[in-house]
Design a protein around this motif. Structure first.
Motif, PDB file in Angstrom:
ATOM      1  N   ALA A 101       0.830  -1.280  -0.061  1.00 32.04           N
ATOM      2  CA  ALA A 101      -0.040  -0.239  -0.037  1.00 32.04           C
ATOM      3  C   ALA A 101       0.857   1.240  -0.064  1.00 32.04           C
ATOM      4  N   ILE A 102       0.401   2.338  -0.653  1.00 30.65           N
ATOM      5  CA  ILE A 102       0.926   3.589  -0.457  1.00 30.65           C
ATOM      6  C   ILE A 102       0.250   4.341   0.266  1.00 30.65           C
ATOM      7  N   MET A 103       0.977   4.972   1.334  1.00 24.91           N
ATOM      8  CA  MET A 103       0.378   5.631   2.571  1.00 24.91           C
ATOM      9  C   MET A 103       1.164   7.007   2.662  1.00 24.91           C
ATOM     10  N   TYR A 104       0.705   7.887   3.415  1.00 27.15           N
ATOM     11  CA  TYR A 104       1.128   9.077   4.038  1.00 27.15           C
ATOM     12  C   TYR A 104       1.316   8.788   5.439  1.00 27.15           C
ATOM     13  N   ALA A 105       2.504   9.076   5.981  1.00 29.99           N
ATOM     14  CA  ALA A 105       2.798   8.910   7.570  1.00 29.99           C
ATOM     15  C   ALA A 105       2.208   7.637   8.237  1.00 29.99           C
ATOM     16  N   PRO A 106       2.583   6.531   7.701  1.00 32.78           N
ATOM     17  CA  PRO A 106       1.725   5.121   8.239  1.00 32.78           C
ATOM     18  C   PRO A 106       2.494   5.015   9.703  1.00 32.78           C
ATOM     19  N   PRO A 107       1.559   4.459  10.672  1.00 33.95           N
ATOM     20  CA  PRO A 107       2.132   4.135  12.042  1.00 33.95           C
ATOM     21  C   PRO A 107       3.103   2.778  12.183  1.00 33.95           C
ATOM     22  N   HIS A 108       4.187   2.854  12.663  1.00 30.96           N
ATOM     23  CA  HIS A 108       5.058   2.003  12.535  1.00 30.96           C
ATOM     24  C   HIS A 108       4.487   0.762  13.599  1.00 30.96           C
ATOM     25  N   ARG A 109       4.149  -0.449  13.019  1.00 34.06           N
ATOM     26  CA  ARG A 109       3.623  -1.658  13.943  1.00 34.06           C
ATOM     27  C   ARG A 109       4.732  -2.800  13.609  1.00 34.06           C
ATOM     28  N   PRO A 110       4.731  -3.752  14.468  1.00 36.35           N
ATOM     29  CA  PRO A 110       5.732  -4.794  14.447  1.00 36.35           C
ATOM     30  C   PRO A 110       4.745  -5.722  13.061  1.00 36.35           C
ATOM     31  N   GLY A 111       5.700  -6.429  12.764  1.00 35.27           N
ATOM     32  CA  GLY A 111       5.269  -7.016  11.318  1.00 35.27           C
ATOM     33  C   GLY A 111       5.062  -6.364   9.969  1.00 35.27           C
ATOM     34  N   LEU A 112       5.249  -5.366  10.122  1.00 31.62           N
ATOM     35  CA  LEU A 112       5.233  -4.374   8.754  1.00 31.62           C
ATOM     36  C   LEU A 112       6.481  -3.881   8.399  1.00 31.62           C
ATOM     37  N   LYS A 113       6.812  -3.783   7.058  1.00 33.09           N
ATOM     38  CA  LYS A 113       8.076  -3.169   6.428  1.00 33.09           C
ATOM     39  C   LYS A 113       7.556  -1.760   5.719  1.00 33.09           C
ATOM     40  N   ILE A 114       8.186  -0.711   6.245  1.00 32.43           N
ATOM     41  CA  ILE A 114       7.878   0.573   5.662  1.00 32.43           C
ATOM     42  C   ILE A 114       8.917   1.105   4.912  1.00 32.43           C
ATOM     43  N   ASP A 115       8.821   1.422   3.687  1.00 33.37           N
ATOM     44  CA  ASP A 115       9.845   2.038   2.823  1.00 33.37           C
ATOM     45  C   ASP A 115       9.503   3.677   2.434  1.00 33.37           C
ATOM     46  N   LEU A 116      10.272   4.641   2.729  1.00 40.08           N
ATOM     47  CA  LEU A 116      10.243   5.845   1.993  1.00 40.08           C
ATOM     48  C   LEU A 116      10.272   5.826   0.457  1.00 40.08           C
ATOM     49  N   LEU A 117       9.228   6.288  -0.237  1.00 36.73           N
ATOM     50  CA  LEU A 117       8.874   6.375  -1.695  1.00 36.73           C
ATOM     51  C   LEU A 117       9.463   7.622  -1.970  1.00 36.73           C
ATOM     52  N   LEU A 118       8.913   8.831  -1.578  1.00 37.62           N
ATOM     53  CA  LEU A 118       9.419  10.010  -2.194  1.00 37.62           C
ATOM     54  C   LEU A 118       8.887  11.284  -1.138  1.00 37.62           C
ATOM     55  N   GLU A 119       9.689  12.183  -1.239  1.00 39.30           N
ATOM     56  CA  GLU A 119       9.325  13.377  -0.169  1.00 39.30           C
ATOM     57  C   GLU A 119       8.946  14.481  -0.902  1.00 39.30           C
ATOM     58  N   GLU A 120       7.526  14.438  -0.827  1.00 37.73           N
ATOM     59  CA  GLU A 120       6.962  15.651  -1.606  1.00 37.73           C
ATOM     60  C   GLU A 120       6.704  16.978  -0.758  1.00 37.73           C
ATOM     61  N   LYS A 121       6.520  18.001  -1.451  1.00 39.28           N
ATOM     62  CA  LYS A 121       6.289  19.250  -0.598  1.00 39.28           C
ATOM     63  C   LYS A 121       4.786  19.807  -1.124  1.00 39.28           C
ATOM     64  N   LEU A 122       4.272  20.290   0.240  1.00 40.56           N
ATOM     65  CA  LEU A 122       3.226  21.052   0.278  1.00 40.56           C
ATOM     66  C   LEU A 122       3.344  22.545   0.216  1.00 40.56           C
ATOM     67  N   VAL A 123       2.729  22.970  -0.987  1.00 41.54           N
ATOM     68  CA  VAL A 123       2.944  24.454  -1.172  1.00 41.54           C
ATOM     69  C   VAL A 123       1.765  25.240  -1.419  1.00 41.54           C
ATOM     70  N   LEU A 124       1.946  26.555  -0.959  1.00 41.05           N
ATOM     71  CA  LEU A 124       0.573  27.407  -0.861  1.00 41.05           C
ATOM     72  C   LEU A 124       0.477  27.955  -2.452  1.00 41.05           C
ATOM     73  N   VAL A 125      -0.679  27.413  -3.053  1.00 38.44           N
ATOM     74  CA  VAL A 125      -0.931  28.206  -4.324  1.00 38.44           C
ATOM     75  C   VAL A 125      -2.282  28.986  -4.544  1.00 38.44           C
ATOM     76  N   THR A 126      -2.437  29.747  -5.541  1.00 32.26           N
ATOM     77  CA  THR A 126      -3.602  30.561  -5.458  1.00 32.26           C
ATOM     78  C   THR A 126      -3.922  30.694  -6.954  1.00 32.26           C
ATOM     79  N   THR A 127      -5.249  31.184  -7.107  1.00 26.71           N
ATOM     80  CA  THR A 127      -5.703  31.546  -8.271  1.00 26.71           C
ATOM     81  C   THR A 127      -5.519  33.216  -8.718  1.00 26.71           C
TER      82      THR A 127
END
Length: 201
Positions: free
Chosen positions: A61-87
């Protein structure tokens, strides 16, 4: 059951806000590069999705900020930026009169509050694509993922508000530690490849 002519079935999923374009591009890559793997594609809310990976219902699964739990492997995919945009191409500040608050999770809420302590938006969304569609349709501003707003910025429909804070939005791949590496391994490698291509688009 595994369909005839396929060696395995893989259930892949994502949070709703990550389904476009990342999950879609990954599914397209899988169909072209790993045609011997049958796919089930699933989109859900984060809490249910992490439980489904932990229980084996979803393989990857692809997730944002998944909680760490026993039995799960979590890999960083990408580091996006949240930016302020306007019309409004003239905007230089966060304008509360047309600001749409997008709830990107507790980390964003914390940092947003620190940077804009007096902000009290009266319109908020919890689904990024819906919030972005609203801003594009009616005008306004908000924080969105750079990869999702870049095409609109290039087309002149949205403008980056200069000198406003940007926030980190890391995206992860989550799998069960007991999953079949002969199936999940190539799929995860493809996901990393697709993610690095998407972030550069």
């Amino acid at each position: 059951a595994v369909p005839p002519g396929r060696r395995a079935v893989l259930t892949v999923g994502s949070e709703v806000s990550l389904a476009q374009p990342l999950l879609l591009d990954w599914v397209r890559w899988m169909r072209g590069s790993l045609p011997d793997i049958a796919l089930r594609v699933h989109v859900d809310v984060p809490r249910d999705l992490i439980n489904q990976v932990a229980s084996g219902m979803v393989d990857l699964a692809i997730m944002y900020a998944p909680p760490h739990r026993p039995g799960l492997k979590i890999d960083l995919l990408l580091e996006e930026k949240l930016v302020l945009v306007t019309t409004n191409s003239e905007a230089r500040l966060l304008d509360e009169s047309d600001y749409v608050y997008m709830d990107w999770g507790p980390d964003f809420e914390l940092h947003h509050g620190m940077n804009f302590p007096s902000a009290a938006p009266d319109l908020s969304f919890d689904l990024g694509p819906l919030a972005l569609s609203y801003v594009l349709a009616t005008g306004g501003s908000g924080y969105f993922r750079m990869s999702s707003v870049r095409p609109h910025m290039e087309a002149g429909r949205l403008h980056l508000v200069p000198e406003m804070p940007q926030f980190s939005y890391p995206v992860y791949a989550v799998q069960s530690a007991s999953s079949d590496e002969s199936v999940v391994g190539p799929a995860l490698a493809g996901l990393h490849s697709v993610a690095s291509a998407d972030i550069k688009l």
